[in-house]
Design a protein around this motif. Structure first.
Motif, PDB file in Angstrom:
ATOM      1  N   PHE A   8       0.821  -1.206   0.000  1.00 51.27           N
ATOM      2  CA  PHE A   8       0.000   0.000   0.000  1.00 51.27           C
ATOM      3  C   PHE A   8       0.861   1.265   0.000  1.00 51.27           C
ATOM      4  CE2 PHE A   8      -3.504  -2.639   2.093  1.00 51.27           C
ATOM      5  CZ  PHE A   8      -4.052  -2.940   0.865  1.00 51.27           C
ATOM      6  N   VAL A   9       1.954   1.237   0.749  1.00 54.18           N
ATOM      7  CA  VAL A   9       2.856   2.392   0.768  1.00 54.18           C
ATOM      8  C   VAL A   9       3.458   2.610  -0.615  1.00 54.18           C
ATOM      9  CG1 VAL A   9       5.043   3.247   1.699  1.00 54.18           C
ATOM     10  CG2 VAL A   9       3.346   2.236   3.224  1.00 54.18           C
ATOM     11  N   MET A  10       3.890   1.524  -1.268  1.00 48.27           N
ATOM     12  CA  MET A  10       4.478   1.646  -2.607  1.00 48.27           C
ATOM     13  C   MET A  10       3.436   2.116  -3.632  1.00 48.27           C
ATOM     14  SD  MET A  10       7.673   1.083  -2.452  1.00 48.27           S
ATOM     15  CE  MET A  10       8.224   0.655  -4.074  1.00 48.27           C
ATOM     16  N   ILE A  11       2.207   1.652  -3.495  1.00 50.33           N
ATOM     17  CA  ILE A  11       1.152   2.087  -4.411  1.00 50.33           C
ATOM     18  C   ILE A  11       0.873   3.577  -4.241  1.00 50.33           C
ATOM     19  CG2 ILE A  11      -1.326   1.898  -4.885  1.00 50.33           C
ATOM     20  CD1 ILE A  11      -1.028  -1.110  -4.402  1.00 50.33           C
ATOM     21  N   ILE A  12       0.830   4.041  -3.010  1.00 47.29           N
ATOM     22  CA  ILE A  12       0.592   5.465  -2.754  1.00 47.29           C
ATOM     23  C   ILE A  12       1.745   6.304  -3.299  1.00 47.29           C
ATOM     24  CG2 ILE A  12       0.426   7.199  -0.920  1.00 47.29           C
ATOM     25  CD1 ILE A  12      -1.197   5.080   0.662  1.00 47.29           C
ATOM     26  N   LEU A  13       2.982   5.857  -3.059  1.00 45.61           N
ATOM     27  CA  LEU A  13       4.131   6.589  -3.585  1.00 45.61           C
ATOM     28  C   LEU A  13       4.122   6.606  -5.118  1.00 45.61           C
ATOM     29  CD1 LEU A  13       7.013   5.455  -1.205  1.00 45.61           C
ATOM     30  CD2 LEU A  13       6.093   7.761  -1.461  1.00 45.61           C
ATOM     31  N   ALA A  14       3.791   5.473  -5.726  1.00 41.64           N
ATOM     32  CA  ALA A  14       3.743   5.413  -7.190  1.00 41.64           C
ATOM     33  C   ALA A  14       2.617   6.278  -7.745  1.00 41.64           C
ATOM     34  CB  ALA A  14       3.571   3.969  -7.649  1.00 41.64           C
ATOM     35  N   SER A  15       1.514   6.378  -7.025  1.00 49.66           N
ATOM     36  CA  SER A  15       0.394   7.193  -7.496  1.00 49.66           C
ATOM     37  C   SER A  15       0.737   8.668  -7.505  1.00 49.66           C
ATOM     38  CB  SER A  15      -0.829   6.992  -6.609  1.00 49.66           C
ATOM     39  OG  SER A  15      -1.169   5.673  -6.509  1.00 49.66           O
ATOM     40  N   PHE A  16       1.397   9.115  -6.448  1.00 52.83           N
ATOM     41  CA  PHE A  16       1.677  10.544  -6.338  1.00 52.83           C
ATOM     42  C   PHE A  16       2.940  10.975  -7.077  1.00 52.83           C
ATOM     43  CE2 PHE A  16      -0.964  10.208  -2.399  1.00 52.83           C
ATOM     44  CZ  PHE A  16      -1.990  10.995  -2.873  1.00 52.83           C
ATOM     45  N   LEU A  17       3.981  10.121  -7.048  1.00 53.58           N
ATOM     46  CA  LEU A  17       5.268  10.534  -7.588  1.00 53.58           C
ATOM     47  C   LEU A  17       5.720   9.754  -8.816  1.00 53.58           C
ATOM     48  CD1 LEU A  17       7.116  10.960  -4.185  1.00 53.58           C
ATOM     49  CD2 LEU A  17       6.078  12.741  -5.572  1.00 53.58           C
ATOM     50  N   GLY A  18       4.955   8.749  -9.212  1.00 53.78           N
ATOM     51  CA  GLY A  18       5.315   7.966 -10.387  1.00 53.78           C
ATOM     52  C   GLY A  18       6.529   7.086 -10.142  1.00 53.78           C
ATOM     53  N   LEU A  19       7.413   7.023 -11.125  1.00 47.87           N
ATOM     54  CA  LEU A  19       8.609   6.195 -11.016  1.00 47.87           C
ATOM     55  C   LEU A  19       9.537   6.695  -9.917  1.00 47.87           C
ATOM     56  CD1 LEU A  19      10.008   3.751 -12.220  1.00 47.87           C
ATOM     57  CD2 LEU A  19      11.111   5.263 -13.844  1.00 47.87           C
ATOM     58  N   TYR A  20       9.575   8.003  -9.705  1.00 42.47           N
ATOM     59  CA  TYR A  20      10.375   8.549  -8.612  1.00 42.47           C
ATOM     60  C   TYR A  20       9.881   8.027  -7.263  1.00 42.47           C
ATOM     61  CZ  TYR A  20      12.326  11.784 -11.997  1.00 42.47           C
ATOM     62  OH  TYR A  20      12.955  12.326 -13.078  1.00 42.47           O
ATOM     63  N   GLY A  21       8.590   7.887  -7.108  1.00 40.61           N
ATOM     64  CA  GLY A  21       8.035   7.355  -5.869  1.00 40.61           C
ATOM     65  C   GLY A  21       8.437   5.917  -5.631  1.00 40.61           C
ATOM     66  N   ILE A  22       8.461   5.119  -6.696  1.00 35.10           N
ATOM     67  CA  ILE A  22       8.893   3.733  -6.564  1.00 35.10           C
ATOM     68  C   ILE A  22      10.347   3.680  -6.132  1.00 35.10           C
ATOM     69  CG2 ILE A  22       9.277   1.580  -7.819  1.00 35.10           C
ATOM     70  CD1 ILE A  22       6.897   2.381  -9.597  1.00 35.10           C
ATOM     71  N   MET A  23      11.185   4.510  -6.764  1.00 38.74           N
ATOM     72  CA  MET A  23      12.604   4.524  -6.422  1.00 38.74           C
ATOM     73  C   MET A  23      12.824   5.016  -4.991  1.00 38.74           C
ATOM     74  SD  MET A  23      13.901   3.165  -8.974  1.00 38.74           S
ATOM     75  CE  MET A  23      15.610   3.338  -8.553  1.00 38.74           C
ATOM     76  N   ILE A  24      12.084   6.023  -4.564  1.00 43.03           N
ATOM     77  CA  ILE A  24      12.204   6.522  -3.196  1.00 43.03           C
ATOM     78  C   ILE A  24      11.780   5.442  -2.206  1.00 43.03           C
ATOM     79  CG2 ILE A  24      11.216   8.160  -1.538  1.00 43.03           C
ATOM     80  CD1 ILE A  24      11.166  10.207  -3.844  1.00 43.03           C
ATOM     81  N   GLY A  25      10.690   4.747  -2.507  1.00 41.26           N
ATOM     82  CA  GLY A  25      10.228   3.672  -1.631  1.00 41.26           C
ATOM     83  C   GLY A  25      11.232   2.541  -1.517  1.00 41.26           C
ATOM     84  N   LEU A  26      11.835   2.134  -2.637  1.00 40.81           N
ATOM     85  CA  LEU A  26      12.849   1.083  -2.600  1.00 40.81           C
ATOM     86  C   LEU A  26      14.100   1.543  -1.859  1.00 40.81           C
ATOM     87  CD1 LEU A  26      12.546  -0.396  -6.189  1.00 40.81           C
ATOM     88  CD2 LEU A  26      11.790  -1.427  -4.040  1.00 40.81           C
TER      89      LEU A  26
END
Length: 115
Positions: free
Chosen positions: A55-73
């Motif tokens: 859920f955290v990764m989905i929220i990050l991907a929704s708001f920030l796109g690929l940058y959100g995925i990279m930040i989450g990882l």
């Protein structure tokens, strides 16, 4: 006819929602990947943790796109490298980088392949 509609209707709805900009393409990829990966989790307690991370990764991907995925990882990697289990770091041969330990880890993995 009904099975084809069951498969076709969500795809058409998703396609229209993507065209209208209701959500981004990376979030679709993250949701699909985590849905497939959720079938491989063996224990219930681990699945609750994975669900929270999903859920955290989905929220990050929704708001920030690929940058959100990279930040989450990146944040997940920082967290995993800070954990200690039985007095030793969780990612022992890799996180506190020591070239000699890295070499012995690689030698062991190559030796096991030959046997």
């Amino acid at each position: 006819m009904v099975p084809q509609l069951v498969l076709l209707a969500p795809w058409l709805l998703e396609n229209q929602q993507l065209k209208q900009g209701l959500y981004h393409h990376p979030s679709v990829i993250v949701v699909a990947g985590t849905a497939i990966a959720s079938f491989t989790i063996p224990s219930i307690s681990l699945s609750a943790t994975i669900r929270l991370l999903r859920f955290v990764m989905i929220i990050l991907a929704s708001f920030l796109g690929l940058y959100g995925i990279m930040i989450g990882l990146f944040l997940l990697g920082i967290h995993l490298s800070s954990i200690k289990s039985v007095g030793m770091p969780y990612l022992v041969p890799f996180a506190p980088y020591k070239p000699t330990e890295k070499l012995t880890t690689m030698e062991r993995s190559l030796y096991k392949r030959e046997i």
